[in-house]
Write a protein that holds these residues in place. Structure first.
Motif, PDB file in Angstrom:
ATOM      1  N   PHE A 190      -4.478   4.951  -4.763  1.00  0.00           N
ATOM      2  CA  PHE A 190      -3.825   4.130  -3.747  1.00  0.00           C
ATOM      3  C   PHE A 190      -3.401   4.980  -2.555  1.00  0.00           C
ATOM      4  O   PHE A 190      -3.385   4.503  -1.428  1.00  0.00           O
ATOM      5  CB  PHE A 190      -2.605   3.446  -4.374  1.00  0.00           C
ATOM      6  CG  PHE A 190      -1.945   2.477  -3.454  1.00  0.00           C
ATOM      7  CD1 PHE A 190      -2.554   1.266  -3.165  1.00  0.00           C
ATOM      8  CD2 PHE A 190      -0.755   2.787  -2.843  1.00  0.00           C
ATOM      9  CE1 PHE A 190      -1.965   0.373  -2.307  1.00  0.00           C
ATOM     10  CE2 PHE A 190      -0.154   1.884  -1.977  1.00  0.00           C
ATOM     11  CZ  PHE A 190      -0.764   0.679  -1.705  1.00  0.00           C
ATOM     12  N   ALA A 191      -3.088   6.238  -2.813  1.00  0.00           N
ATOM     13  CA  ALA A 191      -2.563   7.091  -1.743  1.00  0.00           C
ATOM     14  C   ALA A 191      -3.661   7.463  -0.756  1.00  0.00           C
ATOM     15  O   ALA A 191      -4.829   7.569  -1.117  1.00  0.00           O
ATOM     16  CB  ALA A 191      -1.959   8.348  -2.343  1.00  0.00           C
ATOM     17  N   ARG A 192      -3.271   7.645   0.497  1.00  0.00           N
ATOM     18  CA  ARG A 192      -4.225   8.028   1.527  1.00  0.00           C
ATOM     19  C   ARG A 192      -4.477   9.524   1.521  1.00  0.00           C
ATOM     20  O   ARG A 192      -5.546   9.989   1.861  1.00  0.00           O
ATOM     21  CB  ARG A 192      -3.692   7.625   2.898  1.00  0.00           C
ATOM     22  CG  ARG A 192      -3.953   6.210   3.279  1.00  0.00           C
ATOM     23  CD  ARG A 192      -3.521   5.997   4.697  1.00  0.00           C
ATOM     24  NE  ARG A 192      -2.080   6.214   4.810  1.00  0.00           N
ATOM     25  CZ  ARG A 192      -1.198   5.234   4.935  1.00  0.00           C
ATOM     26  NH1 ARG A 192      -1.624   4.002   4.986  1.00  0.00           N
ATOM     27  NH2 ARG A 192       0.080   5.476   5.021  1.00  0.00           N
ATOM     28  N   SER A 193      -3.439  10.287   1.178  1.00  0.00           N
ATOM     29  CA  SER A 193      -3.586  11.743   1.246  1.00  0.00           C
ATOM     30  C   SER A 193      -2.920  12.373   0.026  1.00  0.00           C
ATOM     31  O   SER A 193      -2.173  11.720  -0.688  1.00  0.00           O
ATOM     32  CB  SER A 193      -2.913  12.267   2.506  1.00  0.00           C
ATOM     33  OG  SER A 193      -1.536  11.991   2.443  1.00  0.00           O
ATOM     34  N   SER A 194      -3.202  13.647  -0.184  1.00  0.00           N
ATOM     35  CA  SER A 194      -2.614  14.353  -1.323  1.00  0.00           C
ATOM     36  C   SER A 194      -1.099  14.306  -1.260  1.00  0.00           C
ATOM     37  O   SER A 194      -0.423  14.135  -2.271  1.00  0.00           O
ATOM     38  CB  SER A 194      -3.041  15.814  -1.317  1.00  0.00           C
ATOM     39  OG  SER A 194      -4.416  15.905  -1.196  1.00  0.00           O
ATOM     40  N   LYS A 195      -0.589  14.439  -0.047  1.00  0.00           N
ATOM     41  CA  LYS A 195       0.858  14.455   0.103  1.00  0.00           C
ATOM     42  C   LYS A 195       1.457  13.111  -0.330  1.00  0.00           C
ATOM     43  O   LYS A 195       2.422  13.063  -1.079  1.00  0.00           O
ATOM     44  CB  LYS A 195       1.185  14.735   1.569  1.00  0.00           C
ATOM     45  CG  LYS A 195       2.503  15.401   1.778  1.00  0.00           C
ATOM     46  CD  LYS A 195       2.582  15.938   3.194  1.00  0.00           C
ATOM     47  CE  LYS A 195       3.856  15.527   3.863  1.00  0.00           C
ATOM     48  NZ  LYS A 195       3.799  15.686   5.313  1.00  0.00           N
ATOM     49  N   GLU A 196       0.802  12.047   0.145  1.00  0.00           N
ATOM     50  CA  GLU A 196       1.287  10.717  -0.212  1.00  0.00           C
ATOM     51  C   GLU A 196       1.200  10.530  -1.725  1.00  0.00           C
ATOM     52  O   GLU A 196       2.088   9.948  -2.343  1.00  0.00           O
ATOM     53  CB  GLU A 196       0.434   9.674   0.517  1.00  0.00           C
ATOM     54  CG  GLU A 196       1.106   8.332   0.655  1.00  0.00           C
ATOM     55  CD  GLU A 196       0.213   7.320   1.356  1.00  0.00           C
ATOM     56  OE1 GLU A 196      -0.398   7.672   2.372  1.00  0.00           O
ATOM     57  OE2 GLU A 196       0.125   6.185   0.861  1.00  0.00           O
ATOM     58  N   GLY A 197       0.112  11.037  -2.309  1.00  0.00           N
ATOM     59  CA  GLY A 197      -0.059  10.928  -3.754  1.00  0.00           C
ATOM     60  C   GLY A 197       1.086  11.566  -4.502  1.00  0.00           C
ATOM     61  O   GLY A 197       1.588  11.016  -5.483  1.00  0.00           O
ATOM     62  N   GLN A 198       1.531  12.713  -4.013  1.00  0.00           N
ATOM     63  CA  GLN A 198       2.623  13.386  -4.705  1.00  0.00           C
ATOM     64  C   GLN A 198       3.909  12.572  -4.630  1.00  0.00           C
ATOM     65  O   GLN A 198       4.680  12.550  -5.566  1.00  0.00           O
ATOM     66  CB  GLN A 198       2.830  14.770  -4.120  1.00  0.00           C
ATOM     67  CG  GLN A 198       1.713  15.697  -4.564  1.00  0.00           C
ATOM     68  CD  GLN A 198       1.875  17.100  -4.057  1.00  0.00           C
ATOM     69  OE1 GLN A 198       2.859  17.430  -3.433  1.00  0.00           O
ATOM     70  NE2 GLN A 198       0.877  17.920  -4.332  1.00  0.00           N
ATOM     71  N   TYR A 199       4.098  11.883  -3.499  1.00  0.00           N
ATOM     72  CA  TYR A 199       5.282  11.022  -3.385  1.00  0.00           C
ATOM     73  C   TYR A 199       5.229   9.915  -4.434  1.00  0.00           C
ATOM     74  O   TYR A 199       6.223   9.586  -5.047  1.00  0.00           O
ATOM     75  CB  TYR A 199       5.362  10.391  -1.995  1.00  0.00           C
ATOM     76  CG  TYR A 199       5.757  11.348  -0.914  1.00  0.00           C
ATOM     77  CD1 TYR A 199       6.770  12.275  -1.135  1.00  0.00           C
ATOM     78  CD2 TYR A 199       5.134  11.339   0.319  1.00  0.00           C
ATOM     79  CE1 TYR A 199       7.130  13.169  -0.153  1.00  0.00           C
ATOM     80  CE2 TYR A 199       5.487  12.233   1.320  1.00  0.00           C
ATOM     81  CZ  TYR A 199       6.488  13.144   1.070  1.00  0.00           C
ATOM     82  OH  TYR A 199       6.850  14.022   2.035  1.00  0.00           O
ATOM     83  N   TYR A 200       4.038   9.317  -4.625  1.00  0.00           N
ATOM     84  CA  TYR A 200       3.931   8.216  -5.576  1.00  0.00           C
ATOM     85  C   TYR A 200       4.130   8.691  -7.009  1.00  0.00           C
ATOM     86  O   TYR A 200       4.624   7.960  -7.853  1.00  0.00           O
ATOM     87  CB  TYR A 200       2.557   7.534  -5.466  1.00  0.00           C
ATOM     88  CG  TYR A 200       2.344   6.804  -4.170  1.00  0.00           C
ATOM     89  CD1 TYR A 200       3.403   6.231  -3.488  1.00  0.00           C
ATOM     90  CD2 TYR A 200       1.077   6.672  -3.627  1.00  0.00           C
ATOM     91  CE1 TYR A 200       3.219   5.577  -2.291  1.00  0.00           C
ATOM     92  CE2 TYR A 200       0.877   6.004  -2.428  1.00  0.00           C
ATOM     93  CZ  TYR A 200       1.955   5.464  -1.765  1.00  0.00           C
ATOM     94  OH  TYR A 200       1.772   4.815  -0.592  1.00  0.00           O
ATOM     95  N   LEU A 201       3.700   9.921  -7.269  1.00  0.00           N
ATOM     96  CA  LEU A 201       3.720  10.376  -8.661  1.00  0.00           C
ATOM     97  C   LEU A 201       5.083  10.921  -9.087  1.00  0.00           C
ATOM     98  O   LEU A 201       5.382  10.976 -10.272  1.00  0.00           O
ATOM     99  CB  LEU A 201       2.636  11.438  -8.873  1.00  0.00           C
ATOM    100  CG  LEU A 201       1.218  10.862  -8.818  1.00  0.00           C
ATOM    101  CD1 LEU A 201       0.195  11.971  -8.945  1.00  0.00           C
ATOM    102  CD2 LEU A 201       0.999   9.850  -9.921  1.00  0.00           C
ATOM    103  N   THR A 202       5.893  11.301  -8.107  1.00  0.00           N
ATOM    104  CA  THR A 202       7.197  11.863  -8.476  1.00  0.00           C
ATOM    105  C   THR A 202       8.062  10.889  -9.283  1.00  0.00           C
ATOM    106  O   THR A 202       8.637  11.291 -10.288  1.00  0.00           O
ATOM    107  CB  THR A 202       7.941  12.355  -7.224  1.00  0.00           C
ATOM    108  OG1 THR A 202       7.040  13.169  -6.488  1.00  0.00           O
ATOM    109  CG2 THR A 202       9.161  13.144  -7.587  1.00  0.00           C
ATOM    110  N   PRO A 203       8.143   9.603  -8.880  1.00  0.00           N
ATOM    111  CA  PRO A 203       8.932   8.674  -9.707  1.00  0.00           C
ATOM    112  C   PRO A 203       8.423   8.600 -11.144  1.00  0.00           C
ATOM    113  O   PRO A 203       9.208   8.509 -12.082  1.00  0.00           O
ATOM    114  CB  PRO A 203       8.758   7.331  -9.005  1.00  0.00           C
ATOM    115  CG  PRO A 203       8.374   7.653  -7.630  1.00  0.00           C
ATOM    116  CD  PRO A 203       7.643   8.944  -7.667  1.00  0.00           C
TER     117      PRO A 203
END
Lengths: 258, 828
Positions: B432-445
């Motif tokens: 779902f994330a556009r970038s690696s950085k965004e992906g990390q935000y989603y995965l932290t929770p």
């Protein structure tokens, strides 16, 4: 080989609501022919070609590649198509040869045919220097060569090049155009999209001018120039767009497009 | 599905990740370096820890009775378990200061070593401080004594007063005395604070005050005992005692005190022994019962207990970490690097691509977990052998044996479902994330939630139950804990199948979600947009659609849950002090308000603000007659099934919380009007919950036309709102039926009817159970019952199942005609 009829695509946009990216587009491309898709950025070229490569699904109309419908037989369509665009990058952590090999295997080419085929392509594209180089180390031109090699590794009857020369220096761009021309001589059906008029005039057998999701005009370069009585392709292009803009702005026609 | 393609993609992704320095570091280098590094750090800390010497000051050491407590500036070696501990406590007394002074005097003036001079100053200061402390402590004791005397004399006079005249007001003397008491109290407080401050600044960790004549007093008592000269009351001699000052809030003092305590205990035991010998009494007199504790734990089991705590936690955390980075790299990273479309145009289908990538993530997740375990295992083993040989603190852990072969097998078997779940979840989120950085935000929770669940799993008292065994993550964690640490595996084995089946189910669900994400154009070709909250809200309000969107429905559910959670404290404070017997209706009123304000209101407000058609959102249409009939009759057939189901699954769920039991009891309270009960438990939920869950939420979830998913999600939401596991289960099932009825009839009315009747039966059954049971003959073909339980006979139950199934099947097959045409008909 490629048949597109009344193809439409709309998608939801947060700001603009439902946006029509393609509106009843129709064209055909025969073997041994280069079909030029001409239009400014955001005209719908990429959407149209993405539908042909089955990455996007049309919301209306029909698209056939090598006799297979993109909706019903997407796998067959993909097997018969070579697709290259600005969005089909190459892997950073693979060498040129590994990259081509990987896609060759995905296309199901038997191993004993694959290696000679790759050697041929490397020879043809003069890419000995990039065969053992990692993608991350390559220049734009080198990457483009690998992309072309990837596109033609399975020898598909249909080839689609979406702005293949963008960002390339003159020398490499020329080499790319030469390659496309030689592919045409092998009897491939080729779609070539660009916004550079010189390339169109040099390369394409027939062209279609696409703007805001609609085809404004199509035919051979000569036909178009005669029809609109404008010998310069570039002027012709701007004239078509200007006419279309006037049509949209005039109040009695607004209902048609809304 | 073509396995050749999956294998090709898998092989490529693995090679790709192995060429990535970041992944290599996270997966291989981290575990191999982390634990040895931690081990070295721990060893060093322990070394430096051991060197610390704590200072004990003894004042009045000359009054100490034999046997000698002190020897050469320290406690005598015989009062320690190991000789080494002697050096950990330094004892300073006025005598040691004198000795030092003499040493210095003997030495020639120029030969006085500076260090000895410093030492003398330090010790003098310590003694000075100790003396001050002693004075202050003495003062405090005197004050406390005064206070006690004053207070007790006051109490006597109070009693005297009361007996004479109860009504008499407090005498002036009385007030004076109270003032004096209060003054004393503040003075005691001040002195205590002063003492505490002084102690903290004194550099003394423990201060032992020996009262004057302590030795004589001890000896005297010993003699008295030996002569059998002591009686319970007769011993008028007040025995002075040692005072040990320490500060438990200060770690240094705490450690020193715990050592001093052991020393004193041994010393005291020795004095006692002498006393007994003098009195010609057997030593065993002090231990008449002398219970012998026998620890049956073998070394194997002790280590199993340690492993049972560490391994599940480590396994879960490392499985996430191992899945996290490869998933981001394989999904969001591929988008970011612009190779996603290259892959999409190859002949492999999207499902094959997802499987290939999923297997890659799974492999790395498992590898990370296993490598971490192995590295931790070897480091621990090495540290223990190190600790064991030098007799350090780790040595006390005992010999830690490696887990058995069986345990290792269980670890590997259970690792796969848990790693699969995290791999699929991470991959779906990362897609779902556009970038690696965004992906990390989603995965932290996800990491945070799983860490919370892990902490729950390793909490000492938590054990696996049937209910926990089907929960994601918790099931695996607790089962592994049980298998590793409980001595009898056989009790755990019955959970293996449910845990494996459910966790595989969760993994498949997550993977299905990942495949779904991967097939969506709007996810794969999400373009970067600048997010502007104000603009977004304005867009949302201006360009609202007829019914709410999927996301808005989710938001509504979260809002309802949040409101419930936020008001939980308020509700408790409202219900807490209330006397249920005094006003049993208060709880009902609170529940009623809760329904209207926290469930119906948010849904209605969101409906007005976010949807263009209020009527379509809340399905405010007149239903066709058959649907109405189903709403009217279906609950009567569902109710016996529901009762039978919940009774037969009673063992499965944890027991009901007390508050809920109280609420249930209120339903049987005779003093409450049945109308009020019906209003609270049937009418209000039927209207409010239907408006929220079948109205706004279901409309929103069904926005994209995926009705099956909409029904499942809305019923899950409906279930989750009920919080208590039993009700979550029942309500979720009921939600499926209600959702289907709502979408098929395209009206909220049949659902409200069904909901009302269903709840109404339950309310009336509880309220009038005596009447009902009196009315039904004991011998009948349909049902047998006790006071609380009903058991329907098989034929009756079969009829219910068949009729209910037939109605649901009919619903499934018969969607109502579209609402617009019908409303037009109505207008015409």
């Amino acid at each position: 080989m490629i048949r597109v009829q009344d193809l439409s695509k709309s998608f939801a946009d947060l700001k603009r609501g439902q946006v029509k990216a393609l509106d009843s587009v129709s064209f055909e491309v025969k073997p041994g022919e280069i079909f030029g898709l001409l239009g400014p950025n955001g005209a719908g070229k990429t959407t149209c070609l993405r539908i042909l490569s089955t990455v996007l699904r049309p919301t209306g109309g029909l698209a056939e590649v090598a006799g297979y419908n993109v909706m019903d037989n997407p796998a067959q369509v993909r097997a018969n198509i070579g697709f290259m665009s600005g969005n089909t990058g190459i892997y950073d952590r693979m060498t040129g040869r590994e990259m081509v090999e990987y896609f060759g295997r995905l296309y199901g080419i038997p191993e004993n045919e694959l290696q000679p085929r790759i050697d041929d392509i490397i020879e043809m594209l003069q890419m000995h220097d990039v065969a053992e180089m990692l993608g991350s180390k390559m220049s734009t031109g080198m990457k483009q060569k690998v992309s072309i090699a990837r596109t033609i590794v399975h020898d598909p009857p249909v080839l689609i090049f979406d702005e293949p020369t963008s960002g390339l220096d003159v020398l490499v761009a020329r080499a790319v155009l030469k390659t496309i021309e030689s592919l045409k001589d092998q009897g491939k059906s080729i779609i070539f999209s660009t916004h550079i008029m010189r390339e169109v005039e040099k390369l394409c057998d027939r062209i279609a001018v696409i703007y805001k999701g609609e085809i404004l005009a199509s035919g051979t370069v000569n036909e178009l120039e005669e029809k609109y009585n404008e010998p310069d392709m570039e002027e012709l292009f701007f004239e078509l767009i200007r006419l279309r803009e006037e049509e949209i702005d005039s109040p009695n026609n607004t209902g048609q497009n809304g | 599905m073509n396995w050749r393609n999956i294998r090709l993609i898998f092989m490529r992704e693995v090679r790709d990740l192995l060429r990535d320095r970041r992944t290599l570091f996270m997966v291989f280098m981290m575990p191999l370096l982390l634990y040895p590094a931690l081990g070295i750090g721990m060893a060093q800390m322990m070394l430096s820890y051991r060197e610390k010497v704590r200072t004990v000051v003894v004042l009045g050491s000359e009054y100490l009775p034999p046997p000698p407590l002190l020897a050469e500036g320290a406690f005598a070696g015989r009062w320690f378990v190991t000789a080494k501990e002697v050096s950990q406590l330094e004892v300073v007394t006025p005598e040691t200061v004198q000795q030092l002074e003499e040493q210095l005097r003997e030495a020639a003036d120029d030969a006085r070593p500076q260090s000895q001079q410093d030492e003398l100053t330090r010790q003098r200061e310590l003694i000075d401080n100790a003396r001050q402390l002693q004075v202050l402590h003495q003062k405090l004791q005197n004050l406390e004594q005064q206070y006690l005397e004053a207070a007790s004399s006051g109490r006597d006079s109070d009693e005297a007063n009361n007996s004479i005249d109860d009504a008499e007001a407090a005498s002036p003397a009385d007030t004076d005395r109270k003032e004096a008491l209060a003054e004393l109290e503040t003075e005691i407080k001040q002195t205590r604070e002063k003492l505490s401050d002084l102690f903290a600044a004194s550099n003394v960790q423990v201060l032992i005050l020996v009262p004057e004549g302590f030795a004589e007093s001890i000896e005297r008592t010993t003699e008295q005992i030996a002569e059998r000269n002591v009686t319970e009351e007769g011993n008028e001699v007040s025995v002075p005692s040692l005072t040990v000052l320490h500060n438990n809030a200060d770690q240094k003092s705490q450690i020193a005190y715990s050592r001093v305590k052991n020393v004193l205990a041994l010393w005291e035991a020795d004095i006692l022994k002498q006393r007994l010998t003098a009195a010609r009494l057997p030593e065993s007199i002090t231990t008449p019962v002398n219970p012998q504790s026998v620890d049956l734990a073998s070394e194997q089991e002790l280590s199993a207990n340690v492993w049972g705590t560490i391994i599940p936690a480590l396994l879960i955390i490392m499985a996430i970490t191992g899945a996290f980075y490869p998933a981001v790299d394989l999904a969001a990273g591929e988008k970011e690097r612009g190779t996603m479309e290259t892959l999409l145009i190859c002949p492999a289908s999207r499902t094959e691509i997802v499987w290939g990538k999923f297997f890659t993530v799974l492999t790395f997740s498992c590898a990370t977990a296993i490598l971490n375990l192995v590295s931790l295992g070897f480091t621990t083993k090495y540290m223990v052998s190190l600790g064991g040989s030098t007799g350090g603190s780790i040595g006390r852990l005992g010999v830690i044996t490696p887990p058995t072969f069986e345990a290792i097998c269980w670890i590997l078997i259970l690792l796969i479902p848990i790693a699969a779940l995290f791999s699929a979840l991470s991959f779906a989120l990362a897609t779902f994330a556009r970038s690696s950085k965004e992906g990390q935000y989603y995965l932290t929770p996800m990491l945070a939630v799983s860490t919370g669940l892990t902490v729950f799993c390793v909490s000492p008292a938590v054990e696996i139950t049937p209910f926990y065994s089907i929960m994601p993550v918790i099931g695996v964690g607790l089962l592994l804990k049980g298998l590793l640490s409980s001595p009898d595996h056989s009790t755990m084995l019955i959970y293996v199948i449910p845990v494996l089946v459910t966790s595989t189910g969760y993994s498949i669900l997550a993977l299905w979600w990942a495949i779904d994400q991967f097939g969506r154009e709007d996810v794969l070709f999400r373009e970067a947009e600048r997010f502007n909250l104000g603009l977004w809200i304005r867009q949302l309000l201006r360009e609202k659609q007829a019914t709410p969107t999927f996301a808005e429905a989710g938001l509504c559910f979260l809002l309802i849950m949040f409101l419930q959670f936020a008001t939980m404290k308020f509700m408790q404070s409202l219900l807490g002090p209330m006397d249920l017997i005094a006003d049993p209706t208060l709880m009902l009123k609170v529940l009623l308000t809760q329904q209207v304000a926290l469930i119906a209101a948010p849904a209605l407000i969101m409906g007005i603000m976010l949807a263009r058609s209020f009527q379509e959102t809340f399905k405010l249409y007149l239903p066709q007659v058959p649907y109405l009939l189903i709403g009217l009759t279906l609950p009567f057939f569902l109710h016996p099934i529901a009762i039978e189901l919940s009774q037969s699954l009673d063992w499965f769920f944890p027991p009901l919380p007390e508050a809920v039991q109280e609420t249930l009891a209120a339903m049987q309270n005779d003093s409450i009007s049945p109308w009020l009960l019906l209003l609270t438990f049937a009418v209000a939920p039927a209207i409010c919950e239907e408006l929220a869950f079948r109205g706004f939420i279901l409309s929103g979830l069904a926005h994209h036309g995926r009705l099956g998913i909409a029904i499942v999600f809305s019923s899950l939401a409906f279930g989750l709102m009920h919080m208590i596991p039993q009700q979550v289960f029942n309500a979720s099932l009921m939600g499926l039926v209600l959702g289907l009825l709502c979408l098929r009839s395209n009206s909220l009315l049949p659902c409200m009817l069904l909901h009302f009747i269903n709840n109404g039966i339950e309310v009336l059954r509880g309220r009038f159970y005596q009447d009902i049971q009196g009315a039904i003959p004991r011998e009948n073909g349909f049902v047998t019952f006790t006071e609380t339980e009903y058991h329907y006979h098989l034929p009756a139950l079969m009829i219910c199942v068949i009729v209910a199934a037939a109605m649901i099947y009919w619903l499934y097959k018969h969607p109502a005609s579209p609402p617009r045409s019908r409303s037009e008909q109505l207008h015409a």
